[in-house]
Structure formats: structure tokens, C-alpha cells
Design a protein around this motif. Structure first.
Motif, PDB file in Angstrom:
ATOM      1  N   ARG A 295      -8.722   4.266   9.708  1.00  0.00           N
ATOM      2  CA  ARG A 295      -8.707   2.865  10.162  1.00  0.00           C
ATOM      3  C   ARG A 295      -7.327   2.304   9.841  1.00  0.00           C
ATOM      4  N   ILE A 296      -6.536   2.039  10.876  1.00  0.00           N
ATOM      5  CA  ILE A 296      -5.135   1.636  10.693  1.00  0.00           C
ATOM      6  C   ILE A 296      -4.984   0.181  11.120  1.00  0.00           C
ATOM      7  N   HIS A 297      -4.944  -0.721  10.136  1.00  0.00           N
ATOM      8  CA  HIS A 297      -4.953  -2.153  10.451  1.00  0.00           C
ATOM      9  C   HIS A 297      -3.562  -2.773  10.521  1.00  0.00           C
ATOM     10  N   GLY A 298      -2.528  -2.017  10.134  1.00  0.00           N
ATOM     11  CA  GLY A 298      -1.184  -2.584  10.110  1.00  0.00           C
ATOM     12  C   GLY A 298      -0.134  -1.491  10.159  1.00  0.00           C
ATOM     13  N   LYS A 299       1.097  -1.870   9.883  1.00  0.00           N
ATOM     14  CA  LYS A 299       2.219  -0.955  10.049  1.00  0.00           C
ATOM     15  C   LYS A 299       2.122   0.273   9.142  1.00  0.00           C
ATOM     16  N   CYS A 300       2.651   1.381   9.631  1.00  0.00           N
ATOM     17  CA  CYS A 300       2.673   2.656   8.900  1.00  0.00           C
ATOM     18  C   CYS A 300       4.112   3.144   8.794  1.00  0.00           C
ATOM     19  N   VAL A 301       4.489   3.563   7.608  1.00  0.00           N
ATOM     20  CA  VAL A 301       5.815   4.123   7.382  1.00  0.00           C
ATOM     21  C   VAL A 301       5.659   5.479   6.697  1.00  0.00           C
ATOM     22  N   GLY A 302       6.456   6.449   7.089  1.00  0.00           N
ATOM     23  CA  GLY A 302       6.535   7.727   6.391  1.00  0.00           C
ATOM     24  C   GLY A 302       5.201   8.378   6.143  1.00  0.00           C
ATOM     25  N   GLY A 303       4.822   8.460   4.854  1.00  0.00           N
ATOM     26  CA  GLY A 303       3.563   9.086   4.480  1.00  0.00           C
ATOM     27  C   GLY A 303       2.355   8.425   5.104  1.00  0.00           C
ATOM     28  N   GLY A 304       2.448   7.126   5.417  1.00  0.00           N
ATOM     29  CA  GLY A 304       1.353   6.457   6.097  1.00  0.00           C
ATOM     30  C   GLY A 304       1.125   7.007   7.490  1.00  0.00           C
TER      31      GLY A 304
ATOM     32  N   ASN B 160       0.822  -1.214   0.000  1.00  0.00           N
ATOM     33  CA  ASN B 160       0.000   0.000   0.000  1.00  0.00           C
ATOM     34  C   ASN B 160       0.856   1.264   0.000  1.00  0.00           C
ATOM     35  N   SER B 161       1.913   1.239  -0.804  1.00  0.00           N
ATOM     36  CA  SER B 161       2.732   2.443  -0.964  1.00  0.00           C
ATOM     37  C   SER B 161       1.953   3.479  -1.766  1.00  0.00           C
ATOM     38  N   LEU B 162       2.517   4.674  -1.854  1.00  0.00           N
ATOM     39  CA  LEU B 162       1.777   5.800  -2.410  1.00  0.00           C
ATOM     40  C   LEU B 162       2.495   6.426  -3.600  1.00  0.00           C
ATOM     41  N   PRO B 163       2.270   5.922  -4.818  1.00  0.00           N
ATOM     42  CA  PRO B 163       2.728   6.631  -6.012  1.00  0.00           C
ATOM     43  C   PRO B 163       1.898   7.895  -6.209  1.00  0.00           C
ATOM     44  N   HIS B 164       2.383   8.773  -7.079  1.00  0.00           N
ATOM     45  CA  HIS B 164       1.734  10.079  -7.226  1.00  0.00           C
ATOM     46  C   HIS B 164       0.280   9.955  -7.663  1.00  0.00           C
ATOM     47  N   ARG B 165      -0.042   8.991  -8.515  1.00  0.00           N
ATOM     48  CA  ARG B 165      -1.420   8.856  -9.004  1.00  0.00           C
ATOM     49  C   ARG B 165      -2.387   8.495  -7.881  1.00  0.00           C
ATOM     50  N   ILE B 166      -1.955   7.658  -6.943  1.00  0.00           N
ATOM     51  CA  ILE B 166      -2.819   7.348  -5.815  1.00  0.00           C
ATOM     52  C   ILE B 166      -2.996   8.581  -4.939  1.00  0.00           C
TER      53      ILE B 166
ATOM     54  N   ALA C 255       3.054   1.795   3.259  1.00  0.00           N
ATOM     55  CA  ALA C 255       4.520   1.782   3.276  1.00  0.00           C
ATOM     56  C   ALA C 255       5.124   3.126   2.905  1.00  0.00           C
ATOM     57  N   GLY C 256       4.293   4.152   2.741  1.00  0.00           N
ATOM     58  CA  GLY C 256       4.822   5.476   2.436  1.00  0.00           C
ATOM     59  C   GLY C 256       5.065   5.684   0.952  1.00  0.00           C
ATOM     60  N   ALA C 257       6.015   6.534   0.637  1.00  0.00           N
ATOM     61  CA  ALA C 257       6.281   6.923  -0.747  1.00  0.00           C
ATOM     62  C   ALA C 257       6.699   5.730  -1.600  1.00  0.00           C
ATOM     63  N   SER C 258       6.312   5.777  -2.865  1.00  0.00           N
ATOM     64  CA  SER C 258       6.710   4.744  -3.822  1.00  0.00           C
ATOM     65  C   SER C 258       8.193   4.870  -4.133  1.00  0.00           C
TER      66      SER C 258
END
Length: 258
Positions: A107-116, A29-35, A67-70
Motif C-alpha cells: 500500500r503506497i500512499h506517498g512518495k518513494c525514494v531508493g529503498g522505498g 519513514n526512512s529505513l535504519p538497520h533496526r527497522i 524515504a529510503g536509507a537512513s
């Protein structure tokens, strides 16, 4: 409504005045610019929808929340302008959440990194499970949590934010995040978490929209300058990601994941 993106999507559904916005990317669930762009559109849309009283932000799957940024997109940045464009995506999401006239439950069901972590912090009320550990890993790849920093610092305070930002390779437990104020609630399993999300969503869906809007303005007082601030912070990240240190660190991380 679902907006499909290469290998991912942002999906919006509304039931009984509750709009759920879900995002997915196969790379944890990383975050590319389109998402990021689609999240902004979804938040704006739900915020302006008369039939929506409250928004729930979630990601798909049962592993990482985000997972934060792509890293694929980070490694492809070659100019300051491209860097600014990419990191401004995070700024736009945080500002969309900040300015949204409806309360947002995360709703945070798992680990968060950076942008998360930034998404969890920018929500008005965040409910998590005990496995939802957090990490601000930006310094480890030659940048820093500049864009998400104001949102995280606002929630947990400058000292705790500094601890996260400086020790960029250390996971902090979900219990630590709850004690510092990032999470409003912590549950032992996803079923209990979802019951709490449903309970609060139902309550807010039957609360006064005018009162909730005034509360939102009150709770976010002092952040009116964030449109400019977060853009300036995005420019810092966009410049630093071009450094040799950052390029090598990102390449090393991608090699480990391959």
C-alpha cells in the motif's frame, strides 16, 4: 504486535487471515538497520503463520511512504564491513519478500525514494495513490541502486530502470510508475486505495493457499540466486559509501534537512 525502535516501530496485526505489517520512522519513514531487521522478522513470521493467507505492507502517516536509507546511519559508516552490514539489511528484506510463501500487497500512499521503491517493487501486487511519485536517488549521493536494482528491474524492465538509476535527481510520477508496471493500480485518493486493498485482501484471504503458493513460485522464477546476488550488490554499496564524494554528498544532504 509492535516492536518499538528508537523513534520508530514495526507493527504487525492479523484480522480475518490478513496480516498487516506497518513501519514508521519520523524521518519520512526512512529505513535504519533496526527497522529493516524487524521487517524481515515480521515478513518471515507472517509467511509462516498458518492463520495468515495474505500480507499487506504499509507505512504510517499520510506523507511519504518511504524515504529510503537512513542518512544518519549512512554517514556513520566507517568501514567496508559496516557498509556491507547496513546494505545487507535491504537485501534481507527484499529476499524475505521474494521467498515469503504468501502474496504481499504493498500500500503506497506517498512518495518513494531508493529503498522505498525497492519495497514497492518486491511486493507481489502494489496499489498506490496519484501522489506516490518515485525516485532512485542513490547515484546523487555517490552510490547506486545496486541492492534494490534487481527487484525494480524485474518489475519495470531494464530500460525504465536505467532511466531511474541514471537521472537520480528527477521524480517520476505515479502515473509513470503505473505505466511501467511498478504499480498495479493507481487511485486518486487514499480512501479509494484502501477500498481496493481491502477488496483484494478479502479475495486472496478466501483463495486457495496451495494455488497461491504455486503462483508465487511461478512469478518469481529465475530469482533463486538472489541471496548471493543481493549480498554481492550490498558489498558494492558498502564500499562506495566510504568514498569522499559520498561522504560529502550525504553531509550536504543532511545540512539541507537540518
Amino acid at each position: 504486535m509492535i516492536h518499538e525502535i528508537k523513534n520508530g516501530y514495526v507493527k504487525t496485526e492479523t484480522h480475518n487471515a490478513v496480516t498487516t505489517i506497518e513501519f514508521f520512522h519520523p524521518q519520512s519513514n526512512s529505513l535504519p538497520h533496526r527497522i529493516l531487521e524487524e521487517l524481515v522478522h515480521a515478513i518471515h513470521g507472517a509467511g509462516n503463520e498458518r492463520d495468515t493467507r495474505v500480507i499487506v505492507l504499509r507505512s504510517a502517516g499520510d506523507k511519504a511512504f518511504c524515504a529510503g536509507a537512513s542518512f544518519d546511519e549512512l554517514s556513520a559508516i566507517t568501514t567496508k564491513e559496516e557498509g556491507l552490514h547496513f546494505f545487507t539489511g535491504f537485501a534481507h528484506v527484499i529476499n524475505a519478500m521474494r521467498k515469503c510463501p504468501k502474496f504481499i500487497i504493498a500500500r503506497i500512499h506517498g512518495k518513494c525514494v531508493g529503498g522505498g521503491v525497492g519495497l514497492a517493487a518486491a511486493a507481489d501486487y502494489t496499489i498506490a495513490t496519484e501522489g506516490a511519485d518515485i525516485k532512485l536517488s542513490e547515484l546523487a549521493v555517490g552510490i547506486g541502486p545496486f541492492v534494490v536494482g534487481p527487484a525494480v528491474e524485474r518489475k519495470i524492465g531494464s530500460a525504465a530502470f536505467g532511466h531511474l538509476a541514471i537521472d537520480a535527481t528527477m521524480w517520476r510520477s505515479a502515473d509513470w510508475a503505473k505505466r511501467k508496471g511498478l504499480y498495479a493500480e493507481l487511485h486518486s485518493n487514499a480512501t479509494d486505495m484502501d477500498e481496493s486493498v481491502s477488496r483484494l485482501s478479502y479475495t486472496l484471504a478466501h483463495s486457495s493457499p496451495d494455488a497461491m503458493l504455486e503462483m508465487k513460485h511461478m512469478l518469481w522464477k529465475g530469482t533463486e540466486h538472489w541471496d548471493q546476488l543481493l549480498t554481492e550488490r550490498a558489498a558494492i554499496s558498502g564500499r562506495l559509501v566510504l568514498s569522499t564524494f559520498s561522504k560529502n554528498a550525504i553531509a550536504s544532504f543532511k545540512a539541507k534537512k537540518a
